[in-house]
Design an enzyme around this catalytic site. Structure first.
Site, mmCIF file in Angstrom:
data_model
loop_
_atom_site.group_PDB
_atom_site.id
_atom_site.type_symbol
_atom_site.label_atom_id
_atom_site.label_comp_id
_atom_site.label_asym_id
_atom_site.label_seq_id
_atom_site.Cartn_x
_atom_site.Cartn_y
_atom_site.Cartn_z
ATOM 1 N NE ARG A 417 -3.683 2.186 2.416
ATOM 2 C CZ ARG A 417 -3.843 3.539 2.539
ATOM 3 N NH1 ARG A 417 -2.638 4.182 2.595
ATOM 4 N NH2 ARG A 417 -4.661 3.924 2.057
ATOM 5 C CB CYS A 418 3.891 2.115 1.538
ATOM 6 S SG CYS A 418 3.334 1.897 3.083
#
Length: 428
Positions: A417-418
């Protein structure tokens, strides 16, 4: 009454692109259609042990393997119907206009804290001499002192040598594209990041949204702007559904920034009616909300057991209309599942990183086991090294996993996600 925040004034004669066609994120799990990535580059090679603290890294990835892992990530997304855009390529296309390029160079040098008029002039000439692709890569990778011919620099600060090797610092955190901005609905939070090291990253997004052909004619509202004085980062912003946001009050995000986003969302009559401000511990392990909490299905979340609660959460809601807007804030102390159940209207399942085991949970949390990227409901990208969490997700909860290698990417302390900024998701 505050007017809609736009990237620029819209002239009636301008061609207007519907922002819904270029930006749309109304959930964390709607099918992903377009995403922004940054392939790690030479900025990683400019990390040294002495610079890790300054550049917000805990370790030094091996670039060759990190790139191979990142290419695997991008390939998995493409094979599943996702259009992959790269930050570096958009930036190159953005500065094809010479006037834009010169403005961009000057602002970049200014925000890189280059001292001395003569040194600044020397650097402007150096950047201006480079082909656009080389220029963007050099800005990202950093400028070493040895690369500049000091004999043309007529200032003391440009002539004196010290032990610091860079004129412009490298930007190794760029492959975490989630943080510099966030798409919320069909608008953008262009973030002011906590540290100068990372705040320079938002310059690229500023110029891309203002000048790139894909975005410049779209009437895109800004829910936050990088010129604000308080900080917010994209890892703290989760779009739970088309009416509810979760935002972390964290090591990197101020409560005052959340106030500003709420006011602008509510004033502009968006569908968002509730913002849940999670007061999370200020620590490296809880750096952003998405390091301890991500959504994998309509009713399922991966979590670090430390966030289960009881938590202090501020429920922020809109009252009245645009002419008589009032914002109501209600402080709640409750368990995470109870808070989510109330606002999502369904029974919630929390899936503990490392299956809740004290050792496995701590180890896999360090390697972002709770940081997943949903590409559709019940379908997520995860790191291979978090095998305990992955087994639970797949075998116990029936989540479809796309597993990517992660020995080097994980050294930056960020997960799938990052490393991704969704630009367009299908509505649920």
């Amino acid at each position: 009454m505050e007017s809609t925040l736009l990237r620029k004034p819209i002239n009636k004669t301008d061609k207007i692109i519907d922002p819904n066609k270029v930006l749309n994120v109304t959930s964390e799990i709607g099918r992903l259609k377009t995403v922004l990535l940054h392939r790690p580059g030479q900025e990683i090679e400019n990390l040294t042990p002495d610079l890790l603290g300054r550049l917000l890294f805990d370790d030094i990835p091996y670039l060759k393997i990190a790139q191979e892992e990142h290419d695997c990530f991008a390939d998995i997304l493409r094979k599943n119907g996702v259009k992959v855009l790269y930050l570096e390529e958009l930036a190159v296309e953005t500065i094809s206009d010479e006037e834009v390029k010169q403005k961009f160079i000057r602002q970049f040098i200014d925000e890189a804290s280059v001292s001395g008029e003569s040194l600044q002039k020397t650097l402007i000439e150096y950047f201006g001499s480079l082909p656009n692709k080389t220029l963007i890569n050099k800005m990202m990778s950093g400028v070493r002192k040895e690369e500049i011919d000091k004999k043309h620099c007529k200032s003391l600060c440009g002539q004196i040598d010290d032990n610091y090797p860079f004129i412009c610092d490298p930007m190794p955190n760029l492959y975490f594209t989630r943080d510099p901005f966030a798409v919320v609905g069909n608008g953008i939070s262009l973030n002011h990041m906590r540290t100068q090291t990372r705040n320079r990253e938002t310059i690229f997004a500023k110029y891309i949204f203002a000048n790139h052909p894909y975005f410049k004619d779209a009437e895109i509202p800004f829910w936050f702007d990088r010129d604000e004085k308080t900080s917010i980062e994209g890892g703290d912003i989760l779009v739970l559904n088309n009416t509810t946001l979760a935002i972390g009050i964290s090591q990197r995000t101020d409560a005052a920034s959340i106030d500003k986003i709420c006011k602008r969302l509510f004033l502009n009559n968006t569908n968002f009616k509730t913002v849940l401000a999670f007061n999370i511990p200020v620590s490296r392990a809880f750096m952003h909300l998405d390091t301890v909490f991500t959504m994998v299905d309509r009713d399922k979340f991966t979590i670090h057991s430390g966030i289960e609660g009881p938590l202090t959460v501020y429920e922020i809601t809109k009252q009245g209309d645009q002419n008589h807007l009032e914002i109501n804030i209600e402080k709640q102390n409750a368990k995470l599942e109870d808070i989510l159940q109330k606002h999502l209207g369904c029974e919630i399942t929390l899936i503990r990183c490392g299956n809740g085991d004290k050792i496995a949970g701590a180890r896999e949390q360090w390697n972002d086991g709770a940081n997943t990227l949903a590409i559709a409901p019940r379908e997520v990208v995860v790191y291979s090294r978090n095998y305990v969490t992955n087994k639970i997700l797949s075998e116990k909860y029936g989540i479809k996993l796309h597993i990517i290698p992660s020995s080097e990417l994980s050294r930056g302390r960020g997960g799938p996600r990052c490393m991704s900024m969704p630009l367009y998701r299908e509505d649920l």
